[in-house]
Design an enzyme around this catalytic site. Structure first.
Site, mmCIF file in Angstrom:
data_model
loop_
_atom_site.group_PDB
_atom_site.id
_atom_site.type_symbol
_atom_site.label_atom_id
_atom_site.label_comp_id
_atom_site.label_asym_id
_atom_site.label_seq_id
_atom_site.Cartn_x
_atom_site.Cartn_y
_atom_site.Cartn_z
ATOM 1 N N ARG A 53 0.836 -1.219 0.000
ATOM 2 C CA ARG A 53 0.000 0.000 0.000
ATOM 3 C C ARG A 53 0.866 1.263 0.000
ATOM 4 O O ARG A 53 0.483 2.303 -0.499
ATOM 5 C CB ARG A 53 -0.956 0.012 1.189
ATOM 6 N N TYR A 104 -17.177 15.583 -14.256
ATOM 7 C CA TYR A 104 -17.443 14.162 -14.393
ATOM 8 C C TYR A 104 -18.529 13.777 -13.368
ATOM 9 O O TYR A 104 -18.468 14.182 -12.205
ATOM 10 C CB TYR A 104 -16.158 13.356 -14.164
ATOM 11 N N ASP A 179 -8.548 18.390 -12.862
ATOM 12 C CA ASP A 179 -8.686 17.046 -13.429
ATOM 13 C C ASP A 179 -8.190 17.139 -14.870
ATOM 14 O O ASP A 179 -8.830 17.767 -15.720
ATOM 15 C CB ASP A 179 -10.164 16.616 -13.354
ATOM 16 N N LYS A 204 -8.036 6.283 -18.476
ATOM 17 C CA LYS A 204 -8.361 6.845 -19.805
ATOM 18 C C LYS A 204 -7.106 6.997 -20.683
ATOM 19 O O LYS A 204 -6.426 6.023 -20.935
ATOM 20 C CB LYS A 204 -9.083 8.175 -19.613
HETATM 21 C C1 LIG Z 1 -12.867 13.452 -16.338
HETATM 22 C C2 LIG Z 1 -12.975 12.245 -15.468
HETATM 23 N N1 LIG Z 1 -12.499 12.282 -14.223
HETATM 24 C C3 LIG Z 1 -12.578 11.212 -13.389
HETATM 25 C C4 LIG Z 1 -13.160 10.037 -13.803
HETATM 26 C C5 LIG Z 1 -13.242 8.852 -12.854
HETATM 27 O O1 LIG Z 1 -12.245 7.940 -13.168
HETATM 28 P P1 LIG Z 1 -12.361 6.332 -12.895
HETATM 29 O O2 LIG Z 1 -13.421 5.823 -13.794
HETATM 30 O O3 LIG Z 1 -10.977 5.863 -13.243
HETATM 31 O O4 LIG Z 1 -12.687 6.156 -11.472
HETATM 32 C C6 LIG Z 1 -13.656 9.943 -15.095
HETATM 33 C C7 LIG Z 1 -14.311 8.699 -15.566
HETATM 34 O O5 LIG Z 1 -14.961 8.674 -16.579
HETATM 35 C C8 LIG Z 1 -13.558 11.073 -15.950
HETATM 36 O O6 LIG Z 1 -14.047 11.050 -17.206
#
Ligand SMILES: Cc1ncc(COP(=O)(O)O)c(C=O)c1O
Length: 383
Positions: A53, A104, A179, A204
């Site tokens: 961890r 998101y 983000d 992604k």
């Molecule tokens: C812009 C954005 N941030 C965060 C996330 C969350 O990521 P995760 O699906 O890896 O938990 C996503 C998921 O689609 C996203 O598109």
């Protein structure tokens, strides 16, 4: 055999070289050129860590690459949402949080949950409106402690001015988290623009093959990086070494994938704009985009994701998504394969988003094949 001249290694700093060469093991005769998968929950005593961890050699190699690309120290988590929640866990009780009106869905829902439980005060703002942002950061004599933005926003593809927002945060001692999932560090570097933290869904574009879930937080603030690592240790949201290996392998081709997918996105955005069944296209590579200039100033390209709205009702947009045969009708983004979906098919999606808005994550296929597929699906609405 003549011994080669001993030379200092080349000091590389370009993203495309970092993606390929960062995080490699030392060059020793017959040693591997790739970071091995170190599958070991526990570590021999005597070091600073001792347990997966806290530290894993494969994850560490990946964190080195992400950290170098973003310009800070990276800590990986078991998903993007786990990384986001590690930040949320640092919110002091009753603190004021400013966040984008369009984020998101998972992030929006979680922030709303925290606000509804009276753990934070949430101020939602249009991140393209700098006056509204300034007002939200400092309202009624109470200053925000954290500001959370995405640029571009998901799925509206709005662009926030990261440098200006960071300057406002620095003025009042608030911390800005960006983000950077949509752009990846090879197109946008929020820390260099003044942000305190970069968050990624590594799931992604960074890993790029839709075959794992992972998140990352990156910061140049050493103490904050330590706090993020403690969140991972205490909340337990740690990725596996195998996923670390896959993500590292994916990152090796990051630059060429983004170049190709962005090329496809630009062409598809331009053609979509001219299709009679499309009302509007949201993509900063189009001159008509509201914040095209801000995007140009803070990124090195418009990215690989666009959204568009069709004519007709939700059933027409849904029909387009269900009619493609090459693209996949699926959620997510940033993979080598093109994905398409109507965002409002998710009940938790923001109701202010049009029922006919379709998000398109462009992959690296041949763009003529992609267009033939998409055009044929859109043409069905003409009948
Ligand atoms: C812009 C954005 N941030 C965060 C996330 C969350 O990521 P995760 O699906 O890896 O938990 C996503 C998921 O689609 C996203 O598109």
């Amino acid at each position: 055999m003549v011994a080669p001249d001993s030379r200092e290694p080349v000091d590389f700093s370009h993203d495309d070289t970092i993606s390929v060469h960062g995080g490699r093991p030392p060059r020793v005769p017959d040693g591997p050129i790739n970071q091995p998968i170190v599958a070991s929950s526990t570590l021999h005593a005597g070091g600073p860590f001792g347990y997966h961890r806290e530290y894993n050699e494969t994850l560490n190699a990946l964190e080195n690459v992400i950290g170098q690309l973003e310009g800070g120290t990276a800590v990986t988590f078991s998903s993007g949402m786990a990384a986001a929640n590690a930040v949320f866990d640092l919110f002091a009780p009753q603190s004021v949080i400013v966040a984008s009106k369009f984020s998101y869905t998972g992030v929006s829902v979680r922030l709303r949950e925290l606000a509804d439980a009276h753990r934070i005060t949430l101020r939602l703002v249009d991140i393209t409106d700098m006056d509204a942002m300034r007002e939200a950061i400092h309202r009624d004599g109470i200053t925000a402690s954290w500001v959370w933005i995405e640029s571009p926003t998901n799925p509206m593809i709005e662009i926030g001015d990261i440098r200006a927002t960071a300057a406002m945060c620095h003025e009042v001692g608030a911390r800005l988290v960006v983000d950077n999932t949509f752009m990846t560090p090879v197109r946008q570097k929020p820390l260099a623009l003044g942000a305190h933290v970069v968050m990624h869904s590594v799931t992604k574009g960074l890993s790029g093959h839709s075959d794992l879930l992972m998140g990352a937080l990156v910061t140049a603030d050493h103490e904050l990086a330590e706090e993020f690592l403690m969140r991972r240790v205490l909340l337990g949201a740690v990725p596996s070494a195998f996923d670390g290996f896959l993500a590292l392998r994916g990152i090796r081709t990051l630059n060429v994938r983004i170049d190709r997918a962005e090329h496809n996105a630009q062409i598809l955005a331009e053609r979509l704009q001219d299709h009679p069944c499309v009302r509007v296209v949201h993509y900063p590579g189009l001159p008509g985009h509201k914040n095209a200039q801000v995007a140009k100033d803070q990124t090195s390209g418009p990215g690989t994701v666009l959204s568009f709205e069709t004519i007709g009702g939700p059933e027409d947009a849904q029909r387009v998504c269900e009619s493609v045969t090459l693209m996949s009708h699926a959620t997510s983004l940033g993979g080598v394969e093109t994905l398409i979906e109507r965002r409002r098919r998710w009940p938790a999606e923001n109701p202010e988003i049009s029922e006919t808005l379709i998000r398109l994550s462009c992959g690296i296929e041949n763009v003529e094949d992609l267009w033939a597929d998409l055009r044929a699906a859109l043409d069905l609405l003409l009948r």
